[in-house]
Design a protein around this motif. Structure first.
Motif, PDB file in Angstrom:
ATOM      1  N   THR A  23       0.820  -1.213   0.000  1.00  8.76           N
ATOM      2  CA  THR A  23       0.000   0.000   0.000  1.00  8.76           C
ATOM      3  C   THR A  23       0.852   1.261   0.000  1.00  8.76           C
ATOM      4  OG1 THR A  23      -0.158  -0.009   2.404  1.00  8.76           O
ATOM      5  CG2 THR A  23      -1.906  -1.148   1.190  1.00  8.76           C
ATOM      6  N   GLY A  24       2.178   1.112  -0.013  1.00  7.51           N
ATOM      7  CA  GLY A  24       3.068   2.254  -0.077  1.00  7.51           C
ATOM      8  C   GLY A  24       3.543   2.787   1.261  1.00  7.51           C
ATOM      9  N   ILE A  25       3.100   2.199   2.357  1.00  8.92           N
ATOM     10  CA  ILE A  25       3.554   2.639   3.676  1.00  8.92           C
ATOM     11  C   ILE A  25       4.967   2.126   3.898  1.00  8.92           C
ATOM     12  CG2 ILE A  25       3.139   2.505   6.157  1.00  8.92           C
ATOM     13  CD1 ILE A  25       0.173   2.177   5.513  1.00  8.92           C
ATOM     14  N   LYS A  26       5.848   3.022   4.412  1.00  9.71           N
ATOM     15  CA  LYS A  26       7.245   2.662   4.639  1.00  9.71           C
ATOM     16  C   LYS A  26       7.635   2.904   6.085  1.00  9.71           C
ATOM     17  CE  LYS A  26       8.829   3.843   0.022  1.00  9.71           C
ATOM     18  NZ  LYS A  26       9.814   4.578  -0.775  1.00  9.71           N
ATOM     19  N   GLY A  27       8.558   2.083   6.556  1.00 14.39           N
ATOM     20  CA  GLY A  27       9.169   2.278   7.862  1.00 14.39           C
ATOM     21  C   GLY A  27      10.670   2.103   7.712  1.00 14.39           C
ATOM     22  N   VAL A  28      11.433   2.991   8.341  1.00 11.39           N
ATOM     23  CA  VAL A  28      12.891   2.942   8.255  1.00 11.39           C
ATOM     24  C   VAL A  28      13.466   2.957   9.663  1.00 11.39           C
ATOM     25  CG1 VAL A  28      14.971   4.110   7.411  1.00 11.39           C
ATOM     26  CG2 VAL A  28      12.868   4.208   6.075  1.00 11.39           C
ATOM     27  N   GLY A  29      14.475   2.114   9.892  1.00 13.22           N
ATOM     28  CA  GLY A  29      15.125   2.093  11.196  1.00 13.22           C
ATOM     29  C   GLY A  29      16.553   1.598  11.088  1.00 13.22           C
ATOM     30  N   ILE A  77      22.018 -11.141  15.734  1.00 16.67           N
ATOM     31  CA  ILE A  77      20.711 -11.702  15.360  1.00 16.67           C
ATOM     32  C   ILE A  77      19.596 -11.037  16.150  1.00 16.67           C
ATOM     33  CG2 ILE A  77      19.289 -13.778  15.452  1.00 16.67           C
ATOM     34  CD1 ILE A  77      21.839 -15.345  14.722  1.00 16.67           C
ATOM     35  N   MET A  78      19.755 -10.890  17.444  1.00 15.93           N
ATOM     36  CA  MET A  78      18.687 -10.322  18.260  1.00 15.93           C
ATOM     37  C   MET A  78      18.490  -8.830  17.972  1.00 15.93           C
ATOM     38  SD  MET A  78      17.387 -12.846  19.620  1.00 15.93           S
ATOM     39  CE  MET A  78      16.180 -12.014  20.615  1.00 15.93           C
ATOM     40  N   GLY A  79      19.554  -8.106  17.655  1.00 10.09           N
ATOM     41  CA  GLY A  79      19.404  -6.693  17.309  1.00 10.09           C
ATOM     42  C   GLY A  79      18.620  -6.509  16.025  1.00 10.09           C
ATOM     43  N   ASP A  80      18.930  -7.315  15.022  1.00 12.57           N
ATOM     44  CA  ASP A  80      18.211  -7.243  13.748  1.00 12.57           C
ATOM     45  C   ASP A  80      16.765  -7.674  13.917  1.00 12.57           C
ATOM     46  OD1 ASP A  80      20.633  -6.569  12.740  1.00 12.57           O
ATOM     47  OD2 ASP A  80      21.005  -8.488  11.764  1.00 12.57           O
ATOM     48  N   PHE A  81      16.591  -8.744  14.640  1.00 11.76           N
ATOM     49  CA  PHE A  81      15.265  -9.295  14.897  1.00 11.76           C
ATOM     50  C   PHE A  81      14.375  -8.246  15.562  1.00 11.76           C
ATOM     51  CE2 PHE A  81      13.065 -11.191  18.576  1.00 11.76           C
ATOM     52  CZ  PHE A  81      12.044 -11.842  17.932  1.00 11.76           C
ATOM     53  N   GLN A  82      14.892  -7.596  16.590  1.00 10.08           N
ATOM     54  CA  GLN A  82      14.093  -6.613  17.318  1.00 10.08           C
ATOM     55  C   GLN A  82      13.747  -5.412  16.450  1.00 10.08           C
ATOM     56  OE1 GLN A  82      12.616  -7.083  20.218  1.00 10.08           O
ATOM     57  NE2 GLN A  82      11.575  -5.194  19.701  1.00 10.08           N
ATOM     58  N   GLN A  83      14.670  -4.962  15.607  1.00  8.86           N
ATOM     59  CA  GLN A  83      14.376  -3.815  14.753  1.00  8.86           C
ATOM     60  C   GLN A  83      13.305  -4.159  13.722  1.00  8.86           C
ATOM     61  OE1 GLN A  83      15.257  -0.702  15.195  1.00  8.86           O
ATOM     62  NE2 GLN A  83      13.946  -0.152  13.505  1.00  8.86           N
ATOM     63  N   LEU A  84      13.360  -5.343  13.143  1.00 11.17           N
ATOM     64  CA  LEU A  84      12.337  -5.732  12.162  1.00 11.17           C
ATOM     65  C   LEU A  84      10.961  -5.810  12.811  1.00 11.17           C
ATOM     66  CD1 LEU A  84      14.263  -8.420  10.104  1.00 11.17           C
ATOM     67  CD2 LEU A  84      13.553  -6.159   9.331  1.00 11.17           C
ATOM     68  N   ILE A  85      10.892  -6.358  14.009  1.00  8.45           N
ATOM     69  CA  ILE A  85       9.612  -6.443  14.723  1.00  8.45           C
ATOM     70  C   ILE A  85       9.115  -5.032  15.064  1.00  8.45           C
ATOM     71  CG2 ILE A  85       8.521  -7.233  16.864  1.00  8.45           C
ATOM     72  CD1 ILE A  85       9.022  -9.455  14.751  1.00  8.45           C
ATOM     73  N   SER A  86      10.024  -4.148  15.484  1.00  7.16           N
ATOM     74  CA  SER A  86       9.636  -2.762  15.784  1.00  7.16           C
ATOM     75  C   SER A  86       9.104  -2.056  14.540  1.00  7.16           C
ATOM     76  CB  SER A  86      10.827  -1.981  16.337  1.00  7.16           C
ATOM     77  OG  SER A  86      11.242  -2.521  17.555  1.00  7.16           O
ATOM     78  N   LEU A  87       9.744  -2.291  13.395  1.00  5.36           N
ATOM     79  CA  LEU A  87       9.279  -1.663  12.157  1.00  5.36           C
ATOM     80  C   LEU A  87       7.886  -2.157  11.768  1.00  5.36           C
ATOM     81  CD1 LEU A  87      12.521  -1.508  10.023  1.00  5.36           C
ATOM     82  CD2 LEU A  87      11.221   0.399  10.948  1.00  5.36           C
ATOM     83  N   CYS A  88       7.574  -3.414  12.048  1.00  6.35           N
ATOM     84  CA  CYS A  88       6.212  -3.903  11.787  1.00  6.35           C
ATOM     85  C   CYS A  88       5.208  -3.128  12.644  1.00  6.35           C
ATOM     86  CB  CYS A  88       6.114  -5.400  12.059  1.00  6.35           C
ATOM     87  SG  CYS A  88       6.884  -6.431  10.804  1.00  6.35           S
ATOM     88  N   GLY A  89       5.574  -2.845  13.880  1.00  9.05           N
ATOM     89  CA  GLY A  89       4.716  -2.034  14.748  1.00  9.05           C
ATOM     90  C   GLY A  89       4.558  -0.619  14.228  1.00  9.05           C
ATOM     91  N   ILE A  90       5.624  -0.051  13.692  1.00 10.33           N
ATOM     92  CA  ILE A  90       5.567   1.297  13.133  1.00 10.33           C
ATOM     93  C   ILE A  90       4.662   1.326  11.903  1.00 10.33           C
ATOM     94  CG2 ILE A  90       6.960   3.021  11.907  1.00 10.33           C
ATOM     95  CD1 ILE A  90       9.174   2.360  13.999  1.00 10.33           C
ATOM     96  N   LEU A  91       4.728   0.288  11.078  1.00 10.58           N
ATOM     97  CA  LEU A  91       3.832   0.212   9.918  1.00 10.58           C
ATOM     98  C   LEU A  91       2.373   0.172  10.362  1.00 10.58           C
ATOM     99  CD1 LEU A  91       5.743  -2.378   7.707  1.00 10.58           C
ATOM    100  CD2 LEU A  91       5.616   0.090   7.365  1.00 10.58           C
ATOM    101  N   LYS A  92       2.117  -0.529  11.458  1.00  7.88           N
ATOM    102  CA  LYS A  92       0.758  -0.616  11.992  1.00  7.88           C
ATOM    103  C   LYS A  92       0.263   0.756  12.438  1.00  7.88           C
ATOM    104  CE  LYS A  92      -1.629  -3.951  14.861  1.00  7.88           C
ATOM    105  NZ  LYS A  92      -1.466  -5.041  15.820  1.00  7.88           N
ATOM    106  N   VAL A  93       1.111   1.500  13.122  1.00 11.73           N
ATOM    107  CA  VAL A  93       0.749   2.846  13.590  1.00 11.73           C
ATOM    108  C   VAL A  93       0.505   3.772  12.400  1.00 11.73           C
ATOM    109  CG1 VAL A  93       1.673   4.873  14.775  1.00 11.73           C
ATOM    110  CG2 VAL A  93       1.892   2.622  15.813  1.00 11.73           C
ATOM    111  N   LYS A  94       1.379   3.701  11.395  1.00 13.53           N
ATOM    112  CA  LYS A  94       1.217   4.554  10.219  1.00 13.53           C
ATOM    113  C   LYS A  94      -0.059   4.199   9.459  1.00 13.53           C
ATOM    114  CE  LYS A  94       5.948   5.914   9.270  1.00 13.53           C
ATOM    115  NZ  LYS A  94       7.018   5.942   8.259  1.00 13.53           N
ATOM    116  N   ARG A  95      -0.432   2.949   9.439  1.00 12.87           N
ATOM    117  CA  ARG A  95      -1.658   2.511   8.748  1.00 12.87           C
ATOM    118  C   ARG A  95      -2.885   3.170   9.362  1.00 12.87           C
ATOM    119  NH1 ARG A  95      -5.755   1.738   6.443  1.00 12.87           N
ATOM    120  NH2 ARG A  95      -6.518  -0.202   5.590  1.00 12.87           N
ATOM    121  N   TRP A  96      -2.864   3.385  10.665  1.00 13.85           N
ATOM    122  CA  TRP A  96      -3.977   4.015  11.370  1.00 13.85           C
ATOM    123  C   TRP A  96      -3.962   5.527  11.214  1.00 13.85           C
ATOM    124  CZ3 TRP A  96      -2.897   0.684  16.230  1.00 13.85           C
ATOM    125  CH2 TRP A  96      -3.427  -0.579  16.040  1.00 13.85           C
TER     126      TRP A  96
END
Length: 103
Positions: A23-29, A77-96
């Motif tokens: 849908t064009g929503i982006k998150g960067v971290g 691994i855990m640093g990358d993992f946490q950032q990807l999960i955080s970006l999914c949350g940011i996409l959710k916030v931006k969607r709203w």
């Protein structure tokens, strides 16, 4: 909504990741452990195979899969993992329609 691309953006001694949805929503971290950017990029590539095509709103499912899919969970691994999960949350916030603190 589906994750369409996960792109790495190198910037000198730093590494950023950008997640884009269909849908064009982006998150960067920022991702990674300073000094181990090549290892960080490899981990993101591995996680990309799982995440592309998935709904970013299923954060708990992604967390469980990514956390349990690795036998050894070091700092990179855990640093990358946490950032990807955080970006999914940011996409959710931006969607709203809310602004996030994400740069």
């Amino acid at each position: 909504m589906k994750i369409e691309t996960i792109k790495l953006i190198p910037a000198s001694k730093y590494l950023f990741v950008e997640i884009t949805t269909n849908t064009g929503i982006k998150g960067v971290g920022e991702v990674g452990v300073w000094g181990f950017l090549d290892s960080t990029a490899e981990v993101i590539d591995k996680f990309r195979d799982y995440l592309v095509g998935k709904d970013p709103f299923n954060i708990e499912d992604h967390w469980n899969y990514l956390y349990r899919s690795m036998y050894f969970r070091g700092n990179i691994i855990m640093g990358d993992f946490q950032q990807l999960i955080s970006l999914c949350g940011i996409l959710k916030v931006k969607r709203w329609g809310y602004q996030s603190i994400n740069y």
